[in-house]
Design an enzyme around this catalytic site. Structure first.
Site, PDB file in Angstrom:
ATOM      1  N   ASP A 167       0.885  -1.122  -0.100  1.00  0.00           N
ATOM      2  CA  ASP A 167       0.115  -0.017  -0.126  1.00  0.00           C
ATOM      3  C   ASP A 167       0.713   1.364  -0.052  1.00  0.00           C
ATOM      4  O   ASP A 167       1.230   1.788   1.128  1.00  0.00           O
ATOM      5  CB  ASP A 167      -1.075   0.189   1.054  1.00  0.00           C
ATOM      6  CG  ASP A 167      -1.854   0.920   1.131  1.00  0.00           C
ATOM      7  OD1 ASP A 167      -1.785   2.229   0.599  1.00  0.00           O
ATOM      8  OD2 ASP A 167      -3.249   0.884   1.673  1.00  0.00           O
ATOM      9  N   ALA A 225     -13.299  -6.946  -1.979  1.00  0.00           N
ATOM     10  CA  ALA A 225     -13.350  -5.254  -2.124  1.00  0.00           C
ATOM     11  C   ALA A 225     -14.119  -4.975  -3.187  1.00  0.00           C
ATOM     12  O   ALA A 225     -15.401  -4.723  -3.022  1.00  0.00           O
ATOM     13  CB  ALA A 225     -11.990  -4.805  -2.273  1.00  0.00           C
ATOM     14  N   ARG A 226     -13.841  -5.052  -4.321  1.00  0.00           N
ATOM     15  CA  ARG A 226     -14.886  -4.820  -5.650  1.00  0.00           C
ATOM     16  C   ARG A 226     -14.587  -5.580  -6.516  1.00  0.00           C
ATOM     17  O   ARG A 226     -13.439  -5.836  -6.985  1.00  0.00           O
ATOM     18  CB  ARG A 226     -14.419  -3.167  -6.022  1.00  0.00           C
ATOM     19  CG  ARG A 226     -14.953  -2.278  -5.218  1.00  0.00           C
ATOM     20  CD  ARG A 226     -16.505  -2.078  -5.130  1.00  0.00           C
ATOM     21  NE  ARG A 226     -17.017  -1.038  -4.302  1.00  0.00           N
ATOM     22  CZ  ARG A 226     -17.569  -1.324  -2.906  1.00  0.00           C
ATOM     23  NH1 ARG A 226     -17.399  -2.692  -2.552  1.00  0.00           N
ATOM     24  NH2 ARG A 226     -18.121  -0.547  -2.042  1.00  0.00           N
ATOM     25  N   ASP A 250     -16.132 -12.873  -2.988  1.00  0.00           N
ATOM     26  CA  ASP A 250     -17.182 -12.362  -2.693  1.00  0.00           C
ATOM     27  C   ASP A 250     -18.023 -11.124  -3.390  1.00  0.00           C
ATOM     28  O   ASP A 250     -19.275 -10.856  -3.225  1.00  0.00           O
ATOM     29  CB  ASP A 250     -17.075 -11.961  -1.214  1.00  0.00           C
ATOM     30  CG  ASP A 250     -18.497 -11.375  -0.365  1.00  0.00           C
ATOM     31  OD1 ASP A 250     -19.353 -12.189  -0.410  1.00  0.00           O
ATOM     32  OD2 ASP A 250     -18.470 -10.147  -0.077  1.00  0.00           O
ATOM     33  N   GLU A 255     -22.923  -7.662 -10.742  1.00  0.00           N
ATOM     34  CA  GLU A 255     -23.584  -8.223  -9.671  1.00  0.00           C
ATOM     35  C   GLU A 255     -25.043  -8.132 -10.012  1.00  0.00           C
ATOM     36  O   GLU A 255     -25.555  -6.742 -10.000  1.00  0.00           O
ATOM     37  CB  GLU A 255     -23.174  -7.532  -8.467  1.00  0.00           C
ATOM     38  CG  GLU A 255     -21.823  -7.837  -8.110  1.00  0.00           C
ATOM     39  CD  GLU A 255     -21.198  -7.310  -6.716  1.00  0.00           C
ATOM     40  OE1 GLU A 255     -21.914  -6.669  -5.891  1.00  0.00           O
ATOM     41  OE2 GLU A 255     -20.078  -7.651  -6.312  1.00  0.00           O
ATOM     42  N   HIS A 274     -21.620 -10.931  -2.066  1.00  0.00           N
ATOM     43  CA  HIS A 274     -21.198  -9.648  -1.652  1.00  0.00           C
ATOM     44  C   HIS A 274     -21.953  -9.635  -0.182  1.00  0.00           C
ATOM     45  O   HIS A 274     -22.422  -8.718   0.137  1.00  0.00           O
ATOM     46  CB  HIS A 274     -21.784  -8.602  -2.673  1.00  0.00           C
ATOM     47  CG  HIS A 274     -21.176  -7.194  -2.415  1.00  0.00           C
ATOM     48  ND1 HIS A 274     -20.873  -6.324  -3.540  1.00  0.00           N
ATOM     49  CD2 HIS A 274     -20.314  -6.523  -1.475  1.00  0.00           C
ATOM     50  CE1 HIS A 274     -20.298  -5.143  -3.076  1.00  0.00           C
ATOM     51  NE2 HIS A 274     -19.757  -5.364  -1.709  1.00  0.00           N
ATOM     52  N   ILE A 275     -21.206 -10.370   0.574  1.00  0.00           N
ATOM     53  CA  ILE A 275     -21.938 -10.523   1.957  1.00  0.00           C
ATOM     54  C   ILE A 275     -20.630 -10.302   3.132  1.00  0.00           C
ATOM     55  O   ILE A 275     -20.944 -10.828   4.247  1.00  0.00           O
ATOM     56  CB  ILE A 275     -22.678 -11.748   2.290  1.00  0.00           C
ATOM     57  CG1 ILE A 275     -22.128 -13.147   1.849  1.00  0.00           C
ATOM     58  CG2 ILE A 275     -24.121 -11.360   1.450  1.00  0.00           C
ATOM     59  CD1 ILE A 275     -21.142 -13.628   2.779  1.00  0.00           C
ATOM     60  N   ALA A 276     -19.277 -10.388   2.503  1.00  0.00           N
ATOM     61  CA  ALA A 276     -18.272 -10.592   3.573  1.00  0.00           C
ATOM     62  C   ALA A 276     -18.313  -9.249   4.732  1.00  0.00           C
ATOM     63  O   ALA A 276     -18.037  -9.850   5.811  1.00  0.00           O
ATOM     64  CB  ALA A 276     -16.837 -10.312   2.898  1.00  0.00           C
ATOM     65  N   GLY A 277     -18.901  -8.483   4.394  1.00  0.00           N
ATOM     66  CA  GLY A 277     -19.026  -7.454   5.434  1.00  0.00           C
ATOM     67  C   GLY A 277     -20.313  -7.350   6.083  1.00  0.00           C
ATOM     68  O   GLY A 277     -20.612  -6.474   6.897  1.00  0.00           O
TER      69      GLY A 277
END
Length: 305
Positions: A167, A225-226, A250, A255, A274-277
């Site tokens: 990063d 993430a995306r 995920d 989508e 898309h449920i990780a969070g």
């Protein structure tokens, strides 16, 4: 008036109840009605489906604050919001624990073949010869070192997993125990790679034919993430050539994905919607943070309940 166009945890509604609130979790699906509703709105609260763009802002001349029930900003026109001086409330880190647990939990389950073994056992087989691998002393490459990347690193360290981080915006924040490295080295040296960066022109299709060629054939890719970070066609080709151990996705480029979905046919690809969070705890925390931020912004602007 606060307009909420997507689903929010009930605690968020409770915290905002001193203000007039219009709540319709499906409003984002009816664009014309949404534009009418924001005409008198002082604030708007959305998830990831509502496009907060120039058109919507023209229809909402009184909007003072926009709350995002999540950390992605792809559906917000940040420059247009900045020019209008509209406060943007983003609950950074509120779902970091949920995503970190998803990443490491799915990593362990994948490497131990637990889903396959569970299915075989329920089918009446007793396959004790299908040995998995421990994650201890393996290397996890973390791309992106925001709140979620840090949460993953902390938990990986507790499992005695070596951590490499890339990063460039947070190099000074990365402890020496979590080695900061180039993307090329991270791809080449990691047993598992997890993505935690925003989508922008630099990160679009960062996982592509070229970068996949740098990875070890026993590497595992995890993306929470995306979806657009991954070139799915290039990933499919690499997987069908047995040049990767697998992928846990995920999020997807589209989508929901189109049907038939080539990636869904591969046994070493795990797909979730898309449920990780999305945990009960994270959704409450997110709603609390956004409600508090919107309330503060409105009070600061002189709006009283």
């Amino acid at each position: 008036m606060i307009v909420i166009s997507e689903v929010i945890h009930p605690v968020g509604l409770e915290l905002l109840s001193s203000f007039p609130v219009y709540y319709d979790p499906d409003l984002y699906q009816r664009r014309a009605e949404l534009l009418e509703r924001v005409a008198t709105a002082d604030a708007l609260i959305v998830r990831n489906h509502t496009a907060v763009d120039a058109e919507l802002l023209r229809h909402g001349p009184h909007i003072l604050a926009v709350g995002r029930l999540g950390v992605g900003l792809n559906n917000l026109d940040i420059e247009a919001l900045r020019q209008r001086g509209i406060a943007v409330i983003v609950p950074y880190g509120a779902n970091a624990t949920a995503v970190a647990e998803y990443v490491l939990g799915s990593l362990i389950i994948f490497r131990r073949h637990l889903m396959t073994l569970a299915r075989h056992t329920k089918e009446g087989h007793w396959k004790r010869d299908m040995k998995g691998n421990e994650v201890k002393a393996t290397t996890l490459g973390i791309v992106g070192f925001g709140a979620t990347g840090q949460a993953v690193a902390q938990r990986a360290q507790a499992l005695h997993i070596r951590v490499k981080v890339h990063d460039p915006t947070k190099t000074q924040m990365i402890p020496q125990t979590w080695r900061s490295t180039s993307l090329e080295n991270l791809y080449a040296e990691s047993d598992h790679i997890t993505l935690h960066v925003p989508l922008n022109t630099q990160t679009f299709h960062m996982i592509n034919t070229q970068t996949l060629s740098l990875m070890r054939p026993d590497a595992l890719i995890i993306n929470t993430a995306r979806g657009e970070l991954v070139d799915e066609q290039a990933l499919w080709r690499r997987l069908t050539q047995n040049q990767l151990a697998g992928a846990i996705l995920d999020v997807r480029e589209h989508e929901p994905p189109s049907v038939p979905d080539p990636l869904a046919t591969l046994p070493n690809v795990w797909l979730t919607p898309h449920i990780a969070g999305l945990t009960a705890q994270s959704q409450q925390t997110i709603a609390e943070a956004v409600a508090a931020g919107v309330t503060t912004a409105l009070l600061k602007a002189g709006k009283t309940p």
